[in-house]
Structures are given as structure tokens and as C-alpha cells.
Write a protein that holds these residues in place. Sequence first.
Motif, PDB file in Angstrom:
ATOM      1  N   GLU A  67     -17.244   9.163  -8.870  1.00 50.46           N
ATOM      2  CA  GLU A  67     -16.666   7.847  -9.074  1.00 50.46           C
ATOM      3  C   GLU A  67     -16.632   7.467 -10.547  1.00 50.46           C
ATOM      4  N   THR A  68     -15.509   6.942 -11.001  1.00 46.92           N
ATOM      5  CA  THR A  68     -15.387   6.448 -12.367  1.00 46.92           C
ATOM      6  C   THR A  68     -14.792   5.053 -12.329  1.00 46.92           C
ATOM      7  N   GLU A  69     -15.450   4.138 -13.004  1.00 46.85           N
ATOM      8  CA  GLU A  69     -14.916   2.784 -13.112  1.00 46.85           C
ATOM      9  C   GLU A  69     -14.723   2.469 -14.570  1.00 46.85           C
ATOM     10  N   MET A  70     -13.640   1.800 -14.884  1.00 44.05           N
ATOM     11  CA  MET A  70     -13.439   1.337 -16.258  1.00 44.05           C
ATOM     12  C   MET A  70     -13.139  -0.141 -16.208  1.00 44.05           C
ATOM     13  N   GLU A  71     -13.469  -0.802 -17.290  1.00 46.30           N
ATOM     14  CA  GLU A  71     -13.219  -2.228 -17.323  1.00 46.30           C
ATOM     15  C   GLU A  71     -12.803  -2.593 -18.733  1.00 46.30           C
ATOM     16  N   PHE A  72     -11.708  -3.309 -18.825  1.00 42.70           N
ATOM     17  CA  PHE A  72     -11.293  -3.814 -20.124  1.00 42.70           C
ATOM     18  C   PHE A  72     -11.595  -5.302 -20.153  1.00 42.70           C
ATOM     19  N   VAL A  73     -12.360  -5.729 -21.161  1.00 43.13           N
ATOM     20  CA  VAL A  73     -12.782  -7.125 -21.232  1.00 43.13           C
ATOM     21  C   VAL A  73     -12.221  -7.760 -22.508  1.00 43.13           C
ATOM     22  N   PHE A 120     -10.470  -6.824 -16.673  1.00 44.20           N
ATOM     23  CA  PHE A 120      -9.563  -6.013 -15.860  1.00 44.20           C
ATOM     24  C   PHE A 120     -10.258  -4.722 -15.456  1.00 44.20           C
ATOM     25  N   PRO A 121     -10.791  -4.662 -14.239  1.00 41.10           N
ATOM     26  CA  PRO A 121     -11.418  -3.415 -13.821  1.00 41.10           C
ATOM     27  C   PRO A 121     -10.361  -2.449 -13.299  1.00 41.10           C
ATOM     28  N   VAL A 122     -10.491  -1.194 -13.660  1.00 46.85           N
ATOM     29  CA  VAL A 122      -9.565  -0.188 -13.118  1.00 46.85           C
ATOM     30  C   VAL A 122     -10.345   1.034 -12.681  1.00 46.85           C
ATOM     31  N   ARG A 123      -9.808   1.681 -11.634  1.00 46.12           N
ATOM     32  CA  ARG A 123     -10.375   2.962 -11.255  1.00 46.12           C
ATOM     33  C   ARG A 123      -9.315   3.976 -11.618  1.00 46.12           C
ATOM     34  N   PRO A 124      -9.584   4.806 -12.634  1.00 47.93           N
ATOM     35  CA  PRO A 124      -8.530   5.679 -13.139  1.00 47.93           C
ATOM     36  C   PRO A 124      -8.192   6.828 -12.198  1.00 47.93           C
ATOM     37  N   ALA A 125      -9.089   7.202 -11.259  1.00 49.57           N
ATOM     38  CA  ALA A 125      -8.812   8.369 -10.411  1.00 49.57           C
ATOM     39  C   ALA A 125      -9.348   8.104  -9.008  1.00 49.57           C
ATOM     40  N   ALA A 126      -8.839   8.869  -8.069  1.00 48.41           N
ATOM     41  CA  ALA A 126      -9.319   8.755  -6.692  1.00 48.41           C
ATOM     42  C   ALA A 126     -10.773   9.201  -6.621  1.00 48.41           C
ATOM     43  N   GLY A 134      -7.372   5.814  -3.682  1.00 49.00           N
ATOM     44  CA  GLY A 134      -6.538   5.958  -4.883  1.00 49.00           C
ATOM     45  C   GLY A 134      -7.028   5.185  -6.081  1.00 49.00           C
ATOM     46  N   ALA A 135      -6.312   5.385  -7.174  1.00 53.77           N
ATOM     47  CA  ALA A 135      -6.600   4.675  -8.414  1.00 53.77           C
ATOM     48  C   ALA A 135      -5.882   3.333  -8.414  1.00 53.77           C
ATOM     49  N   GLY A 136      -6.325   2.452  -9.279  1.00 54.88           N
ATOM     50  CA  GLY A 136      -5.611   1.181  -9.381  1.00 54.88           C
ATOM     51  C   GLY A 136      -6.443   0.085  -9.987  1.00 54.88           C
ATOM     52  N   LEU A 137      -5.844  -1.103 -10.005  1.00 56.10           N
ATOM     53  CA  LEU A 137      -6.493  -2.271 -10.583  1.00 56.10           C
ATOM     54  C   LEU A 137      -7.418  -2.917  -9.560  1.00 56.10           C
ATOM     55  N   GLY A 138      -8.587  -3.321  -9.985  1.00 50.44           N
ATOM     56  CA  GLY A 138      -9.529  -4.004  -9.103  1.00 50.44           C
ATOM     57  C   GLY A 138      -9.357  -5.506  -9.155  1.00 50.44           C
ATOM     58  N   GLU A 148      -7.523  -4.073  -0.958  1.00 52.52           N
ATOM     59  CA  GLU A 148      -8.671  -3.987  -0.072  1.00 52.52           C
ATOM     60  C   GLU A 148      -8.722  -2.632   0.616  1.00 52.52           C
ATOM     61  N   LYS A 149      -7.500  -2.159   0.957  1.00 53.60           N
ATOM     62  CA  LYS A 149      -7.384  -0.900   1.700  1.00 53.60           C
ATOM     63  C   LYS A 149      -7.962   0.263   0.899  1.00 53.60           C
ATOM     64  N   LYS A 150      -7.663   0.256  -0.406  1.00 55.54           N
ATOM     65  CA  LYS A 150      -8.153   1.345  -1.266  1.00 55.54           C
ATOM     66  C   LYS A 150      -9.573   1.077  -1.742  1.00 55.54           C
ATOM     67  N   GLU A 151     -10.181   0.021  -1.215  1.00 53.67           N
ATOM     68  CA  GLU A 151     -11.534  -0.379  -1.632  1.00 53.67           C
ATOM     69  C   GLU A 151     -11.623  -0.689  -3.114  1.00 53.67           C
ATOM     70  N   LEU A 152     -10.536  -1.265  -3.630  1.00 53.95           N
ATOM     71  CA  LEU A 152     -10.539  -1.661  -5.043  1.00 53.95           C
ATOM     72  C   LEU A 152     -10.900  -3.124  -5.200  1.00 53.95           C
ATOM     73  N   GLY A 153     -10.764  -3.888  -4.114  1.00 54.31           N
ATOM     74  CA  GLY A 153     -11.028  -5.318  -4.211  1.00 54.31           C
ATOM     75  C   GLY A 153     -11.705  -5.829  -2.958  1.00 54.31           C
ATOM     76  N   SER A 154     -12.216  -7.061  -3.046  1.00 52.50           N
ATOM     77  CA  SER A 154     -12.959  -7.616  -1.915  1.00 52.50           C
ATOM     78  C   SER A 154     -12.044  -8.341  -0.930  1.00 52.50           C
ATOM     79  N   GLY A 155     -10.843  -8.680  -1.377  1.00 47.89           N
ATOM     80  CA  GLY A 155      -9.921  -9.367  -0.483  1.00 47.89           C
ATOM     81  C   GLY A 155     -10.110 -10.866  -0.462  1.00 47.89           C
TER      82      GLY A 155
END
Lengths: 353, 224
Positions: free
Chosen positions: A147-153, A168-174, A180-184, A217-224
Motif C-alpha cells: 500500500e502507498t498513500e500520498m498526500e499533497f497539503v 489532497f490524498p491520493v493512492r498512486p497505485a492499486a 484502483g488508484a485515485g483521489l481520496g 467508496e467502492k475502491k475504498e478510497l473514501g468513507s462515503g
Amino acid sequence: MSLLALALLAGWATSNTAQIAKGREVYETACILCHGKDGAGNPEWESEIRPVSFADCGTTAEPSALWKSVVVNGGPKHGLADVMPAFGEAFPPDELDAVVAYLRTFCKTADRYPPGDLNFRRLLATGKAFPEAEAVLKTKIVPDEGETEMEFVYENRLGPRFQYELEFPVRPAATNEGYGAGLGDVVVSGKYVLAFNPARLRILSGGLEAALPTGSEKKELGSGTTVFVPFLAFGQGIGSTVFQTKLSVELPANTSKASRTFKYSVGYSLPPIGLARTGYIAALELTGSYNRQNRSHEQTAVIGVSKALNKLGHVIASVGMGIPLRPSEGPKPKEFRAYLLWDFGDGPFWTGW
Amino acid sequence: MATAAGAPMVQAQGSGKITGRILFKGVPPEPMKIRMAADPRCQQANPNGAERRQIDGKNGGLTNVIVSIKTKVKGTFPPLTTPVVLDQSGCMYTPAVIGLMVGQPLKMRNSDETLHNIHPRPVVNEGFNVGQPRKGMETEKKFDKPETFFPVSCDVHPWMRSYIAVFDHPFFTTTKEDGSFEIPNVPPGEYEIEAQHPTLKIMTGKVVVKAGAAGVVDITYTLK
Ligand SMILES: [Cu+2]
């Protein structure tokens, strides 16, 4: 009125009239020809390089130790122009303190600003109390879980004590699980300095964060759901070491999607190796979250080190490792943490190298 | 002090010398007026105003030229220990040009009731910028590599400017008002000499020195 009350009213920037008078004398002999009567630069002085205006209250964020070092060692030592001379031992310590105290009087409302001396070095896990004008890139890697998490503040100041922030939290890779990757969940927040005491080296801030449900939420990137997070952040210098803590409560708008969680983080920074502004600083932290609903208590010890990458000390990097302590059963994957920050309030990225 | 080649240290003690004059032809530019408005104390020190002559000298001679031996002189020469003084007085530098040996102290002195900073801008050597806020302050610094003229100036008073040249031998001197010079203690030999002036290009000349005698050489600049 008692002397004590007077001193309290006078505040940090004009703490001592005798000292200010001495500082003024030093300034008028040694600085005024370049820096000018009003601290904004002598208009008669012929130079292509113009000094910063000390009347600009943004300069309250510059720590006095840095300014003293600039006066003693000259501009180039801190990546500034070589036109700023090194005064070496020309001034005894009391005159040096006095002239810097005098520089502080050019900002007429300096007392309302927390001074840069309370801007303690950022930790890997524990939030800061000082209001910043800063861009930070953070990352957390958990190799065992792929798992890799990145965050731009982005943080910026408004007025003497207020700071707003966007994360802006992002997960750069699956991940290993294939998501998948995406914005949190993007976080918007405001922070206000509730109290500070330069003599005692302490600062207390409070604020409110709102984590918006922008992540899938589906990709577990956010809490919904939107999560509101009131918090307190406190910093205390103890000699050349620093204690910092941040306490917060996550209050989800929709409690079926997320539950209330209490979060805490405490950090202790060891004395700097080299200058406090630019040298190495090692720190130990304990960060945790407690969820009453499902009675889970997670806790991680973080050990890290940070160092300024340039001479001005406004570009800083930190690396460290997190070791989970709780829950006591189950796997304890190690995590790696790092950040790279640029204090843009101190100047463009490329100055001061 | 040890020497790299293990050769014994030799003081400059040849029996000959090099003498001559540095001359110029043509019309020197008008002196430049100096505006001291930035510092009232400098104005007070110069009630009639001040000016700078780029080309200066008497009887066709050019002063403020540093003349040195360019040819390698055999031996290793310990640094001269007597400091060369750069004085700041009346918001002007004296002297206008400075020749130093590697490792020889440069003593900078503030004789004014005002702030000066001394800021040499070498290319080969390491530069510095020291502030001297009070009258009577002195600072000593050394340069550790040979280098041709580089400027030293005050950022507070940009008109204050001298030039420094650094040598790894003691065979150099500054021309007098009439452009004459003398380099003493030169061992016999055939030499190329070099003249450096703050605003003119470097010129060279040749001279033969015999034991106990003076080799004479003149160099003439033609001003455009
Ligand atoms: Cu000066």
C-alpha cells in the motif's frame, strides 16, 4: 498599574523598552543605511538587491535565531544575498538580541502574531500548532500490504493567527487487494492560534477539519460521508527539545458509514544537530486512534529524522518508520513515512540553496 | 611551515632589482563625481564633494599599477607576515590597489564614524563580507591562492572600491605617483614582468637582471 501587568500588555515584540532603545542604537549605527529608517530599505541606498521589509508582518514568522545568525554570519550562510554583511563578533550577545528585538518593532502589530520561534519543526505524524504558509508532500508506504498513500497539503495564513488548509490524498497505485488508484477524501480545514507565549515557548491552536466524501467508496478510497474533525494542537519548547501534541475527534455526518473516533498524537523532538533551523532533528512519536463503537484501539510508534535541504532552511525533508503497537493481536506491518515541505512564506523554492 | 617539494624556504634575497616606469599616452577620462547622499556622515567628511580618477599619475606616469614578476622564480617564499592595511577613511579606501602574498594578512580598518562593510569579490579565492559598524574596528583576513586583480568594495557606499592582487612570491610592488617602481632582492635572471591596473588590461614586458645591478623596463599604455 503594576510592572508585571505592563510587561504582559506590552507583549513579545516590545517586551523591554531599554532593550528596544539599545537595539535602535545598534540599528542606526549598523543597519539603517541599507535597511532604512522604516525597516523597508533606504531609498537612497544604491543596490540592485533590496532587503525584505521588516515592516511586513509576515516576517514575524522568521525565527529570531535565524536572524541573529544572518547578522553574525552574513547572508550567504543562509542562502541570502552576499550584500548582507557578516558582523562576526562586532556585537556582544545583548546587542544582538536588542537589534533583533528592534527589527520586530517595524511590524506595528507584531504582538498579535505568534513569533517564528514557536514554529517548531514539523513531525511525521503529529500536526502543528503554528500557522504556516507551506506546501507539503507526504507519503506513507506499508510494504507488507502493498500500500502507498500520498498526500499533497497546501496551508496558508490569513491575518495574524488564522490558517486554512487543503489536503489532497491520493493512492498512486492499486493495492494487493486490487483496488484502483485515485483521489481520496479531500480535507478542508481552518486553524486558529488560541494562545501563545514566546517567553515560555508555547503555542496552542484549535480548528476544524472537514473530510469531504470525494473518494470512491467502492475502491475504498473514501468513507462515503463527510467527517468533521475538531482538533487542538499544542507545542512546547523545553530547552532545545520540543514537545508537540494534537488531539482530535472524527465526527462522521452519517454514522452508518463511519464511526466516531478519538485520535491522539504526541511527539518529542531531540536537540538539533547543527542549527535548529537547518540541522538534523530526530523525533519520537506515538500516534493512535480509539473507536468506542467497536472498541478498537490502534497505536503506532513513529521514529523519524528531518533536515533542511537548503541553507535558508525553508525546504525540509523527513523520513521515518512506524511500528504498530496496538492492537496487540494480529499482524503488525511496518510502515515508512516521509515528507518534503516548502515553506513558501519564506521565499521561492529556488532561493536559499 | 613545510613546502610541498621539500625545498628549503628562501627569503627574497637576490642581489639584483627591477626598476622602471609605467607610462600612459593619451587623454585620461574626466574624474567621476561621487554622490554621497546615501550617508550624511560621508557628505560631512567630504564637504567639497569627492571624485574618483580612473587614470591617475604625474608626468606621464601611471600610478596605482601593480608590477610583478610573471616568470617563475626558483625557490619557495614564505608569506610576508606584515599586514597590509586597507583603511576606510572619509568614506574612501586607501590604498586604491593592494598587492598581497598568499597567506599575508590584510588588515581592514574603519577610521570613520560610520558603518562600512568590506566585500572583496575574488573568483579563485574565497570571498567574504565583513561589517564594521564602529570607528576603530579592525579585521584581518588572508587569501590562500594567487589571483589577478579583483575588486573589493563597500555595499553601503558603492563608490568605495579598491583592487587586490595575490601572489605566491614577494616580487611585486605598486607604482608611485610618477609611475616609477622598484622590485628589490631579485635573483639574476631573465624575467617577464606584468602590470595590472584596475581598469586597463594587463600588459607585460621583458627584463634581464644581473647580480648586484638593476634591470630596467618601462611599459606604456595607450589610452583610447
Ligand atoms: Cu563604506
